[in-house]
Design an enzyme around this catalytic site. Sequence first.
Site, mmCIF file in Angstrom:
data_model
loop_
_atom_site.group_PDB
_atom_site.id
_atom_site.type_symbol
_atom_site.label_atom_id
_atom_site.label_comp_id
_atom_site.label_asym_id
_atom_site.label_seq_id
_atom_site.Cartn_x
_atom_site.Cartn_y
_atom_site.Cartn_z
ATOM 1 N N SER A 108 73.860 -39.158 -59.474
ATOM 2 C CA SER A 108 74.169 -40.504 -58.972
ATOM 3 C C SER A 108 74.216 -41.465 -60.153
ATOM 4 C CB SER A 108 73.064 -40.957 -58.010
ATOM 5 O OG SER A 108 73.162 -42.345 -57.768
ATOM 6 N N TYR A 123 64.157 -41.267 -55.997
ATOM 7 C CA TYR A 123 65.596 -40.958 -55.970
ATOM 8 C C TYR A 123 66.158 -41.062 -57.391
ATOM 9 C CZ TYR A 123 70.515 -41.046 -54.543
ATOM 10 O OH TYR A 123 71.856 -40.767 -54.382
HETATM 11 P P1 NAD Z 1 74.594 -37.771 -46.429
HETATM 12 O O1 NAD Z 1 73.240 -38.143 -45.950
HETATM 13 O O2 NAD Z 1 75.774 -38.424 -45.837
HETATM 14 O O3 NAD Z 1 74.774 -36.196 -46.351
HETATM 15 C C1 NAD Z 1 73.790 -35.352 -46.928
HETATM 16 C C2 NAD Z 1 73.827 -33.992 -46.291
HETATM 17 O O4 NAD Z 1 72.741 -33.237 -46.853
HETATM 18 C C3 NAD Z 1 73.585 -34.034 -44.766
HETATM 19 O O5 NAD Z 1 74.489 -33.181 -44.096
HETATM 20 C C4 NAD Z 1 72.144 -33.546 -44.628
HETATM 21 O O6 NAD Z 1 71.888 -32.881 -43.382
HETATM 22 C C5 NAD Z 1 72.018 -32.596 -45.819
HETATM 23 N N1 NAD Z 1 70.628 -32.382 -46.229
HETATM 24 C C6 NAD Z 1 69.625 -33.293 -46.279
HETATM 25 N N2 NAD Z 1 68.480 -32.699 -46.656
HETATM 26 C C7 NAD Z 1 68.770 -31.394 -46.841
HETATM 27 C C8 NAD Z 1 67.994 -30.261 -47.229
HETATM 28 N N3 NAD Z 1 66.682 -30.365 -47.473
HETATM 29 N N4 NAD Z 1 68.609 -29.065 -47.330
HETATM 30 C C9 NAD Z 1 69.943 -28.932 -47.053
HETATM 31 N N5 NAD Z 1 70.712 -29.960 -46.675
HETATM 32 C C10 NAD Z 1 70.133 -31.174 -46.574
HETATM 33 O O7 NAD Z 1 74.591 -38.053 -47.994
HETATM 34 P P2 NAD Z 1 75.814 -38.217 -49.008
HETATM 35 O O8 NAD Z 1 76.023 -39.648 -49.236
HETATM 36 O O9 NAD Z 1 76.937 -37.356 -48.626
HETATM 37 O O10 NAD Z 1 75.121 -37.658 -50.301
HETATM 38 C C11 NAD Z 1 75.433 -36.385 -50.889
HETATM 39 C C12 NAD Z 1 74.904 -36.386 -52.307
HETATM 40 O O11 NAD Z 1 75.547 -37.415 -53.043
HETATM 41 C C13 NAD Z 1 73.416 -36.663 -52.388
HETATM 42 O O12 NAD Z 1 72.842 -35.863 -53.395
HETATM 43 C C14 NAD Z 1 73.353 -38.113 -52.777
HETATM 44 O O13 NAD Z 1 72.182 -38.437 -53.467
HETATM 45 C C15 NAD Z 1 74.570 -38.224 -53.671
HETATM 46 N N6 NAD Z 1 75.076 -39.593 -53.816
HETATM 47 C C16 NAD Z 1 75.528 -40.305 -52.744
HETATM 48 C C17 NAD Z 1 75.995 -41.609 -52.940
HETATM 49 C C18 NAD Z 1 76.544 -42.466 -51.821
HETATM 50 O O14 NAD Z 1 76.819 -43.649 -52.052
HETATM 51 N N7 NAD Z 1 76.726 -41.943 -50.647
HETATM 52 C C19 NAD Z 1 75.980 -42.164 -54.216
HETATM 53 C C20 NAD Z 1 75.497 -41.410 -55.283
HETATM 54 C C21 NAD Z 1 75.054 -40.118 -55.075
#
Ligand code: NAD
Length: 259
Positions: free
Chosen positions: A152, A164
Amino acid sequence: MSLQDRTAIVTGASSGIGRGVADRLAEAGANVVVADVRREPKQIEHYEREDDRPTDEMLPDEHGVEARYVETDVSDEDAVAALVEATVETFGGLDVLVNNAGIQVLESTAEMTREQWQRVIDVNLTGTFLLSKHAIPHLTASDQGRIVNVSSVNAYIGGAGAPYSASKAGIVNLTRDLALELAEDEVTVNTVLPGVIQTPMQNQNDEATRERQAEKTPLPRVGEPRDVANAVRFFASEDAEWITGAELLVDGGYSIGGY
Ligand code: NAD
C-alpha cells in the site's frame, strides 16, 4: 501478455482488488485458485455494485479458464499448506502467487488492543510469509515462477492505522529478501503499492474521508481494482522476467504529496 495454462493462487480474491487481479490473470489465460475466508463477493456500499457471482464462477464464464475456491485464512499455516497442496494436485503445479489478502483496523494506538494489532500483522504480513513459504518449492519448479505482493502507499507515508502501515512496510522488505533468495531459481518477487482504490475495504470510511482521499489523488478519478490488476498481471508475465525486488506505486499520484 499471455499466461495461458499457467496456474495462479490469488489470496483475498473473492472481493475488491483480489477479484480484479483474478479476472485479469484469467483474461490472460491463467487458471486461478481463489483463496479467501469467504466465497461471496463483499459489496461496495458507496460506489457501483459489483457482479454477485463468486469469483470462481465468474472466471470460467467470462474467460473459459478453470477456477477453484478454497476456503483459506492466510494466517492459518495448516490451511495454507492444504491450499497449496490442493492447487498442485488439481492443476499439476503452481506458477504465480499473488499475496493480496489484507485487513485494516482503524483505531488509535492508545485505544488499540494487542489482539487487534496482532490480527492485522498476522493476516497482512505473516500471511504473505506463510503463502510464500509453502509455494516456493512449486514456484521454483515452474519455468515462470512469480510472487506479486500487494502492499500500500501507506508503507511509505503511514496514516492508515499503525499495524496496517507497519505490515505494509514489512511486505516491502519481505519482498526484497524473497527476491534475493529466489533469484538463482529465476523466481521473481515484486510489490505493487496501491493508492485509493474503490473496493469494499472503503466501506469503513465516511464521506468526508472519501472526499479527502479523492482530492489527494491528482489523477481525476480514484483507482479501481483493474488498475492494480494491470500492474500485477505485468509482474506475472514474461515481459517482467528481469524485474525482481521492485516496487510499483499504482496510486494516481497520491504519494507525490503536492499542493
Ligand atoms: P477488500 O476488503 O475489498 O477485500 C479483501 C479480501 O480479502 C476479501 O475478499 C476478504 O474476505 C479477504 N480476506 C480478509 N481476510 C482474509 C484472510 N485472513 N485470509 C484470506 N482472505 C482474507 O480489500 P481490498 O481493498 O480489495 O484490499 C486488497 C489488498 O489491497 C489488501 O491487502 C489491502 O491492504 C490492499 N490495499 C487496498 C487499498 C484500497 O484503497 N482499497 C489501498 C492500498 C492497498
